[in-house]
Design a protein around this motif. Structure first.
Motif, PDB file in Angstrom:
ATOM      1  N   ARG A 241       0.842  -1.191   0.000  1.00  0.00           N
ATOM      2  CA  ARG A 241       0.000   0.000   0.000  1.00  0.00           C
ATOM      3  C   ARG A 241       0.878   1.243   0.000  1.00  0.00           C
ATOM      4  O   ARG A 241       0.599   2.226  -0.706  1.00  0.00           O
ATOM      5  CB  ARG A 241      -0.927   0.003   1.217  1.00  0.00           C
ATOM      6  N   GLU A 242       1.940   1.201   0.801  1.00  0.00           N
ATOM      7  CA  GLU A 242       2.878   2.324   0.826  1.00  0.00           C
ATOM      8  C   GLU A 242       3.756   2.282  -0.425  1.00  0.00           C
ATOM      9  O   GLU A 242       3.952   1.227  -1.034  1.00  0.00           O
ATOM     10  CB  GLU A 242       3.747   2.245   2.082  1.00  0.00           C
ATOM     11  N   ASN A 243       4.303   3.425  -0.777  1.00  0.00           N
ATOM     12  CA  ASN A 243       5.138   3.521  -1.971  1.00  0.00           C
ATOM     13  C   ASN A 243       6.562   3.080  -1.629  1.00  0.00           C
ATOM     14  O   ASN A 243       7.457   3.895  -1.454  1.00  0.00           O
ATOM     15  CB  ASN A 243       5.133   4.963  -2.490  1.00  0.00           C
ATOM     16  N   VAL A 244       6.773   1.765  -1.530  1.00  0.00           N
ATOM     17  CA  VAL A 244       8.072   1.221  -1.142  1.00  0.00           C
ATOM     18  C   VAL A 244       9.039   1.322  -2.321  1.00  0.00           C
ATOM     19  O   VAL A 244       8.788   0.767  -3.389  1.00  0.00           O
ATOM     20  CB  VAL A 244       7.948  -0.245  -0.681  1.00  0.00           C
ATOM     21  N   LEU A 245      10.165   2.006  -2.102  1.00  0.00           N
ATOM     22  CA  LEU A 245      11.159   2.221  -3.153  1.00  0.00           C
ATOM     23  C   LEU A 245      12.464   1.482  -2.887  1.00  0.00           C
ATOM     24  O   LEU A 245      13.232   1.245  -3.819  1.00  0.00           O
ATOM     25  CB  LEU A 245      11.458   3.718  -3.301  1.00  0.00           C
ATOM     26  N   ASP A 246      12.728   1.163  -1.630  1.00  0.00           N
ATOM     27  CA  ASP A 246      13.998   0.555  -1.244  1.00  0.00           C
ATOM     28  C   ASP A 246      13.980  -0.946  -1.516  1.00  0.00           C
ATOM     29  O   ASP A 246      13.151  -1.680  -0.992  1.00  0.00           O
ATOM     30  CB  ASP A 246      14.253   0.811   0.241  1.00  0.00           C
ATOM     31  N   HIS A 247      14.929  -1.394  -2.346  1.00  0.00           N
ATOM     32  CA  HIS A 247      14.979  -2.800  -2.737  1.00  0.00           C
ATOM     33  C   HIS A 247      15.255  -3.709  -1.544  1.00  0.00           C
ATOM     34  O   HIS A 247      14.677  -4.801  -1.440  1.00  0.00           O
ATOM     35  CB  HIS A 247      16.067  -3.018  -3.797  1.00  0.00           C
ATOM     36  N   GLU A 248      16.142  -3.268  -0.679  1.00  0.00           N
ATOM     37  CA  GLU A 248      16.503  -4.116   0.457  1.00  0.00           C
ATOM     38  C   GLU A 248      15.305  -4.344   1.374  1.00  0.00           C
ATOM     39  O   GLU A 248      15.063  -5.460   1.839  1.00  0.00           O
ATOM     40  CB  GLU A 248      17.659  -3.478   1.236  1.00  0.00           C
ATOM     41  N   ILE A 249      14.553  -3.292   1.632  1.00  0.00           N
ATOM     42  CA  ILE A 249      13.370  -3.411   2.486  1.00  0.00           C
ATOM     43  C   ILE A 249      12.320  -4.305   1.825  1.00  0.00           C
ATOM     44  O   ILE A 249      11.766  -5.214   2.445  1.00  0.00           O
ATOM     45  CB  ILE A 249      12.772  -2.023   2.779  1.00  0.00           C
ATOM     46  N   ALA A 250      12.040  -4.046   0.549  1.00  0.00           N
ATOM     47  CA  ALA A 250      11.013  -4.810  -0.161  1.00  0.00           C
ATOM     48  C   ALA A 250      11.398  -6.285  -0.271  1.00  0.00           C
ATOM     49  O   ALA A 250      10.574  -7.179  -0.035  1.00  0.00           O
ATOM     50  CB  ALA A 250      10.795  -4.214  -1.547  1.00  0.00           C
ATOM     51  N   ASN A 251      12.649  -6.556  -0.622  1.00  0.00           N
ATOM     52  CA  ASN A 251      13.078  -7.953  -0.778  1.00  0.00           C
ATOM     53  C   ASN A 251      13.071  -8.704   0.544  1.00  0.00           C
ATOM     54  O   ASN A 251      12.760  -9.896   0.583  1.00  0.00           O
ATOM     55  CB  ASN A 251      14.478  -7.999  -1.403  1.00  0.00           C
ATOM     56  N   ALA A 252      13.414  -7.997   1.626  1.00  0.00           N
ATOM     57  CA  ALA A 252      13.361  -8.630   2.950  1.00  0.00           C
ATOM     58  C   ALA A 252      11.927  -9.010   3.297  1.00  0.00           C
ATOM     59  O   ALA A 252      11.671 -10.092   3.847  1.00  0.00           O
ATOM     60  CB  ALA A 252      13.938  -7.697   4.003  1.00  0.00           C
ATOM     61  N   GLU A 253      10.969  -8.143   2.965  1.00  0.00           N
ATOM     62  CA  GLU A 253       9.563  -8.439   3.207  1.00  0.00           C
ATOM     63  C   GLU A 253       9.114  -9.647   2.381  1.00  0.00           C
ATOM     64  O   GLU A 253       8.357 -10.500   2.859  1.00  0.00           O
ATOM     65  CB  GLU A 253       8.697  -7.220   2.874  1.00  0.00           C
ATOM     66  N   PHE A 254       9.566  -9.702   1.145  1.00  0.00           N
ATOM     67  CA  PHE A 254       9.187 -10.830   0.288  1.00  0.00           C
ATOM     68  C   PHE A 254       9.747 -12.142   0.831  1.00  0.00           C
ATOM     69  O   PHE A 254       9.045 -13.163   0.877  1.00  0.00           O
ATOM     70  CB  PHE A 254       9.676 -10.612  -1.146  1.00  0.00           C
TER      71      PHE A 254
END
Length: 225
Positions: free
Chosen positions: A49-62
């Protein structure tokens, strides 16, 4: 070698590397379709929902999502077989397109809970893949714009190097089946094709020049039923 020549050489190497990576991705996807039990392959899109731009944060969530989902389904943090491509929207937001090869049925609301993990609202779309011959091309299309941008030498949205971004365009689970390669003569190839395919079996065909072996033809076919 001058600085300009070095830049041109690096760009050419990057284009070749990207082409090989995407070819390998397509072939690996097609080699794994229907090879992991009775489950139909399923295509899932995960969004923030949030505009996630950071790859490290997004990949960790995945990665944590995959662990939670695997544990829910198999009572262990591994077991799911998948290919994931990372798509970036025009505003730079990251979301994931995931092809699961062995995902059993799970209710939509349960998937959403696993993906959100008690955090902000997130989106999940999922559907079984049916009547698509070239699944590899179907999945790869989601990162074609990023691939072309890298080949053309455009800057990445994150400001990081093209080489680093290339590593994050897609990733896959361990233990996937690798495409089998065989060397054979032209006569052996004709005999091989006559046993497996008919005139309507070609799904995809392309010809290109290779700097090492000359003209190459890539053909994807369906086995005769």
């Amino acid at each position: 070698m001058s600085k300009e020549e070095r830049i041109l050489k690096d760009q050419a190497n990057l284009r070749r590397s990207l082409s090989r990576s995407i070819q390998t991705l397509r072939r690996t996807i097609n080699a794994n379709i229907g090879q992991w039990g009775k489950e139909k392959p399923k295509f899932m899109t995960l969004t923030f929902r949030e505009n996630v731009l950071d790859h490290e944060i997004a990949n960790a969530e995945f990665r944590e999502f995959i662990k939670r989902l695997s544990y829910k389904l198999f009572k262990k943090q591994s077991g799911l077989k998948y290919t994931c491509v990372v798509e970036r929207q025009a505003r730079g937001a990251i979301h994931y397109h995931v092809l699961f090869y062995n995902l059993p049925y799970i209710k939509q609301e349960e998937l959403v809970k696993v993906w959100e993990n008690g955090k902000e609202q997130r989106g999940v779309r999922i559907n079984a893949i049916e009547d698509i011959d070239n699944v590899g091309a179907y999945v790869v299309k989601y990162i074609e714009k990023d691939i072309q941008a890298l080949k053309d030498g455009f800057d990445t949205k994150t400001g990081k190097s093209a080489k680093e971004k290339n590593k994050k365009l897609f990733f896959q689970s361990r233990g996937l089946i690798k495409p089998e390669e065989r060397s054979m003569t032209e006569e052996e190839l004709k005999e091989f094709e006559s046993k497996l395919i008919d005139d309507k079996a070609t799904v995809f065909e392309a010809t290109h020049d290779n700097e090492f072996v000359g003209k190459m033809t890539y053909k994807q076919i369906k086995k005769r039923e």
